[in-house]
Design a protein around this motif. Sequence first.
Motif, mmCIF file in Angstrom:
data_model
loop_
_atom_site.group_PDB
_atom_site.id
_atom_site.type_symbol
_atom_site.label_atom_id
_atom_site.label_comp_id
_atom_site.label_asym_id
_atom_site.label_seq_id
_atom_site.Cartn_x
_atom_site.Cartn_y
_atom_site.Cartn_z
ATOM 1 N N UNK A 50 0.836 -1.215 0.000
ATOM 2 C CA UNK A 50 0.000 0.000 0.000
ATOM 3 C C UNK A 50 0.865 1.257 0.000
ATOM 4 N N UNK A 51 2.002 1.191 0.673
ATOM 5 C CA UNK A 51 2.916 2.332 0.720
ATOM 6 C C UNK A 51 3.732 2.474 -0.565
ATOM 7 N N UNK A 52 3.641 1.497 -1.454
ATOM 8 C CA UNK A 52 4.362 1.570 -2.723
ATOM 9 C C UNK A 52 5.837 1.234 -2.608
ATOM 10 N N UNK A 53 6.207 0.393 -1.630
ATOM 11 C CA UNK A 53 7.605 0.044 -1.425
ATOM 12 C C UNK A 53 7.955 -1.255 -2.143
ATOM 13 N N UNK A 54 9.223 -1.402 -2.469
ATOM 14 C CA UNK A 54 9.714 -2.624 -3.082
ATOM 15 C C UNK A 54 9.850 -3.690 -2.012
ATOM 16 N N UNK A 55 9.272 -4.866 -2.264
ATOM 17 C CA UNK A 55 9.342 -5.988 -1.335
ATOM 18 C C UNK A 55 10.067 -7.136 -2.029
ATOM 19 N N UNK A 56 11.093 -7.668 -1.367
ATOM 20 C CA UNK A 56 11.864 -8.789 -1.899
ATOM 21 C C UNK A 56 11.774 -9.936 -0.911
ATOM 22 N N UNK A 57 11.338 -11.105 -1.392
ATOM 23 C CA UNK A 57 11.293 -12.294 -0.546
ATOM 24 C C UNK A 57 12.659 -12.964 -0.561
ATOM 25 N N UNK A 58 13.211 -13.194 0.631
ATOM 26 C CA UNK A 58 14.502 -13.866 0.753
ATOM 27 C C UNK A 58 14.606 -14.467 2.147
ATOM 28 N N UNK A 59 15.414 -15.512 2.251
ATOM 29 C CA UNK A 59 15.629 -16.195 3.520
ATOM 30 C C UNK A 59 17.063 -15.922 3.967
ATOM 31 N N UNK A 60 17.229 -15.223 5.055
ATOM 32 C CA UNK A 60 18.563 -14.871 5.540
ATOM 33 C C UNK A 60 19.352 -16.086 6.026
ATOM 34 N N UNK A 61 18.666 -17.122 6.495
ATOM 35 C CA UNK A 61 19.369 -18.303 6.991
ATOM 36 C C UNK A 61 19.900 -19.185 5.871
ATOM 37 N N UNK A 62 19.124 -19.381 4.827
ATOM 38 C CA UNK A 62 19.555 -20.260 3.734
ATOM 39 C C UNK A 62 20.208 -19.490 2.593
ATOM 40 N N UNK A 63 19.927 -18.202 2.507
ATOM 41 C CA UNK A 63 20.447 -17.389 1.411
ATOM 42 C C UNK A 63 19.554 -17.380 0.180
ATOM 43 N N UNK A 64 18.499 -18.214 0.193
ATOM 44 C CA UNK A 64 17.585 -18.250 -0.955
ATOM 45 C C UNK A 64 16.945 -16.883 -1.173
ATOM 46 N N UNK A 65 17.055 -16.381 -2.378
ATOM 47 C CA UNK A 65 16.432 -15.115 -2.740
ATOM 48 C C UNK A 65 17.317 -13.897 -2.562
ATOM 49 N N UNK A 66 18.453 -14.048 -1.899
ATOM 50 C CA UNK A 66 19.308 -12.879 -1.658
ATOM 51 C C UNK A 66 19.849 -12.285 -2.955
ATOM 52 N N UNK A 67 19.933 -13.101 -4.002
ATOM 53 C CA UNK A 67 20.431 -12.589 -5.284
ATOM 54 C C UNK A 67 19.489 -11.548 -5.880
ATOM 55 N N UNK A 68 18.246 -11.504 -5.395
ATOM 56 C CA UNK A 68 17.276 -10.522 -5.904
ATOM 57 C C UNK A 68 17.413 -9.155 -5.227
ATOM 58 N N UNK A 69 18.211 -9.091 -4.183
ATOM 59 C CA UNK A 69 18.401 -7.806 -3.498
ATOM 60 C C UNK A 69 19.365 -6.924 -4.265
ATOM 61 N N UNK A 70 19.117 -5.630 -4.270
ATOM 62 C CA UNK A 70 20.088 -4.716 -4.868
ATOM 63 C C UNK A 70 21.424 -4.816 -4.125
ATOM 64 N N UNK A 71 22.496 -4.698 -4.848
ATOM 65 C CA UNK A 71 23.834 -4.802 -4.259
ATOM 66 C C UNK A 71 24.256 -3.488 -3.615
ATOM 67 N N UNK A 72 25.046 -3.578 -2.579
ATOM 68 C CA UNK A 72 25.685 -2.443 -1.909
ATOM 69 C C UNK A 72 24.707 -1.361 -1.457
ATOM 70 N N UNK A 73 23.777 -1.688 -0.552
ATOM 71 C CA UNK A 73 22.885 -0.637 -0.047
ATOM 72 C C UNK A 73 23.677 0.426 0.708
#
Length: 92
Positions: A50-73
């Motif tokens: 509703x706020x119009x924010x980017x949402x990325x699904x990822x699992x910090x424990x397994x690393x699954x999905x982390x490749x979808x995060x923008x690099x170097x925040x």
Amino acid sequence: MILVTGATGFIGRRLVAQLIESYDRAEIVCLVHPECHSPKERSGRDNLTRLGLTVVEADLLTGRGLERLPKSPNLVFHLASCTDTSHPDHSI
């Protein structure tokens, strides 16, 4: 770019509300766990959408999905946690 983990939680929701007052919504990326489907989690995800924010699904424990995060925040707010007290593993 600002990365927020735990943006669907009690503190995360309030932090995100403050961030959008100071930053462009396009700069804020919210990492959410792909397998959390509790009513509070769904409500939190709906709020981020509703706020119009980017949402990325990822699992910090397994690393699954982390490749979808923008690099170097530029900034990271790490608020993710396991709040299910009946679960024996509280790894973050």
